[in-house]
Write an enzyme that holds these catalytic residues in place. Structure first.
Site, short mmCIF file in Angstrom:
data_model
loop_
_atom_site.label_atom_id
_atom_site.label_comp_id
_atom_site.label_asym_id
_atom_site.label_seq_id
_atom_site.Cartn_x
_atom_site.Cartn_y
_atom_site.Cartn_z
CB SER A 1 64.19 43.24 24.92
OG SER A 1 64.42 41.93 25.31
CG ASN B 1 70.07 46.74 33.25
OD1 ASN B 1 71.13 46.27 33.62
ND2 ASN B 1 69.26 46.10 32.43
CE1 TYR C 1 64.79 33.98 28.68
CE2 TYR C 1 66.89 34.95 28.03
CZ TYR C 1 65.51 35.01 28.10
OH TYR C 1 64.85 36.08 27.57
CD GLU C 2 62.53 31.96 25.06
OE1 GLU C 2 61.32 31.80 24.83
OE2 GLU C 2 63.30 32.50 24.25
CG HIS D 1 61.29 38.75 23.80
ND1 HIS D 1 62.60 38.72 23.40
CD2 HIS D 1 61.31 39.21 25.07
CE1 HIS D 1 63.37 39.15 24.39
NE2 HIS D 1 62.61 39.45 25.41
CG MET E 1 70.56 36.92 29.55
SD MET E 1 69.03 36.81 30.47
CE MET E 1 69.41 37.81 31.92
CB SER E 2 70.21 37.29 22.97
OG SER E 2 70.48 38.66 22.84
CG HIS F 1 66.25 34.72 24.71
ND1 HIS F 1 64.99 35.12 24.34
CD2 HIS F 1 67.05 35.81 24.62
CE1 HIS F 1 65.03 36.40 24.04
NE2 HIS F 1 66.24 36.85 24.19
CB ALA G 1 67.63 44.83 25.88
CG HIS H 1 61.44 41.64 31.18
ND1 HIS H 1 62.48 41.51 30.27
CD2 HIS H 1 60.31 41.40 30.49
CE1 HIS H 1 61.98 41.18 29.09
NE2 HIS H 1 60.67 41.12 29.20
N1 ADE Z 1 69.56 42.32 29.39
C1 ADE Z 1 69.28 43.54 29.82
N2 ADE Z 1 69.98 43.82 30.92
C2 ADE Z 1 70.70 42.73 31.20
C3 ADE Z 1 71.61 42.39 32.21
N3 ADE Z 1 71.91 43.23 33.18
N4 ADE Z 1 72.18 41.19 32.18
C4 ADE Z 1 71.88 40.34 31.21
N5 ADE Z 1 71.04 40.58 30.25
C5 ADE Z 1 70.44 41.76 30.23
#
Ligand code: ADE
Length: 317
Positions: free
Chosen positions: A38, A255, A97-98, A71, A231-232, A95, A125, A289
């Site tokens: 990302s 984050n 989740y898609e 993306h 998530m990747s 991903h 990310a 996001h």
């Molecule tokens: N990608 C970016 N921040 C994330 C989070 N907190 N949890 C999962 N995937 C993320």
């Protein structure tokens, strides 16, 4: 269904042949593949203008389409750095989740293997769980927790594809120590150790998403030993290691996960919370996001410089 498709080798071969047919001689055998997470697609701008070939995922047979905002989906081939190392960049990824199968999530990795890639650099990310991490820090991954995999949602589930690798591949050496050593040296050589942004070593927890974690889930992951969560990356790394590709992986902390339980239960404390305390609680560390994409832009330059330096050092061997 999470089963690997039985014809995965044939499909990856077909795609590799198609991609090769679109490349000039100089780009036909990429040494390194770089998966851009990302907001990290800026690496594309650091490769030479010529020769360069960009193939939209939507035009490549058997390739999954990425559906997430921010993306793009391009397979980019070019030469990078003073030594003109041939590279393949995956700008945008599929991903789980898609809704893609694990087979599709890892399809591009297998195509890279068949194109002759020996090393894969994976970026993403991620949310920071380690209290010492700040937004914008970079984490060189040294291990992972494959939460989905431990319960059977695994890219290698199904008949083993012997052409790629063995039935029971080890993963204790998945995160190449030599490449990590080079990373820390490159960070120092570039003078990046003199700035605010830190380079850490840490453990990545792979979760299915697409919702971000609850506070309790963040605490659980931290207790389990994770430093970042995302998530990747893990499916691609497993499939790369299965096929004997060396792996280096980076997370950009976009984050800080909230580990604080906040107010729970119907106790005295929760009854007496003021409006402003309630608001503070609501806004604390809520992942979104947009913030993920913003942090990516800021730190992308350092990440690009780092990757370029590592590639250049690799070439000297
Ligand atoms: N990608 C970016 N921040 C994330 C989070 N907190 N949890 C999962 N995937 C993320």
């Amino acid at each position: 269904d999470t089963l690997a498709a039985p014809n995965a080798y044939a499909r990856a071969s077909e795609t590799a042949a198609y991609v090769r047919s679109k490349l000039p001689e100089a780009l036909q055998k990429p040494k390194v593949a770089i998966v851009c997470g990302s907001g990290l697609g800026g690496l594309v701008d650091t490769i030479d203008a010529e020769p360069k070939v960009e193939l939209a995922y939507s035009t490549i047979p058997n390739f999954p389409r990425s559906t997430v905002q921010g993306h793009a989906g391009n397979f980019v081939f070019g030469l990078i750095g003073p030594q003109k190392t041939p590279v393949a960049l995956l700008v945008g990824r599929a991903h789980f989740y898609e809704g893609h199968t694990m087979d599709l999530v890892t399809f591009a990795t297998r195509v890279c293997k068949l194109l002759g890639v020996g090393t894969m650099i994976v970026t993403n990310a991620a949310g920071g769980l380690n209290e010492n991490y700040e937004v914008g820090d970079i984490v060189c991954l040294n291990d992972h927790l494959n939460l989905a995999g431990l319960v059977g949602i695994h890219p290698l589930r199904g008949p083993n594809i012997d052409e790629f690798g063995v039935r029971f591949p080890p993963l204790s050496d998945a995160y190449d120590l030599d490449l990590r050593r080079r990373t820390h040296k490159a960070w120092k050589k570039l003078g990046l150790d003199q700035q605010k942004r830190k380079l850490h070593e840490g453990v990545y927890a792979f979760v299915g998403g697409p919702s971000y974690e609850t506070r309790a889930e963040c605490r659980m992951l931290r207790i389990l030993g994770a430093d970042v969560v995302g998530m990747s990356t893990v499916p691609e790394i497993i499939v790369a290691r299965h096929a004997g590709v060396r792996v280096l992986a980076f997370s950009l902390v976009t984050n800080k996960a909230v580990l604080d339980a906040g107010s729970r239960g119907n106790d005295e404390a929760i009854q007496t919370l003021s409006k402003s305390e309630l608001n503070e609680h609501l806004n604390q560390g809520k992942a979104n996001h947009q913030e993920v994409l913003d942090a990516g832009r800021e730190a992308a330059k350092d990440m690009q410089a780092l990757v370029k330096q590592i590639l250049s050092d690799l070439h000297e061997d």
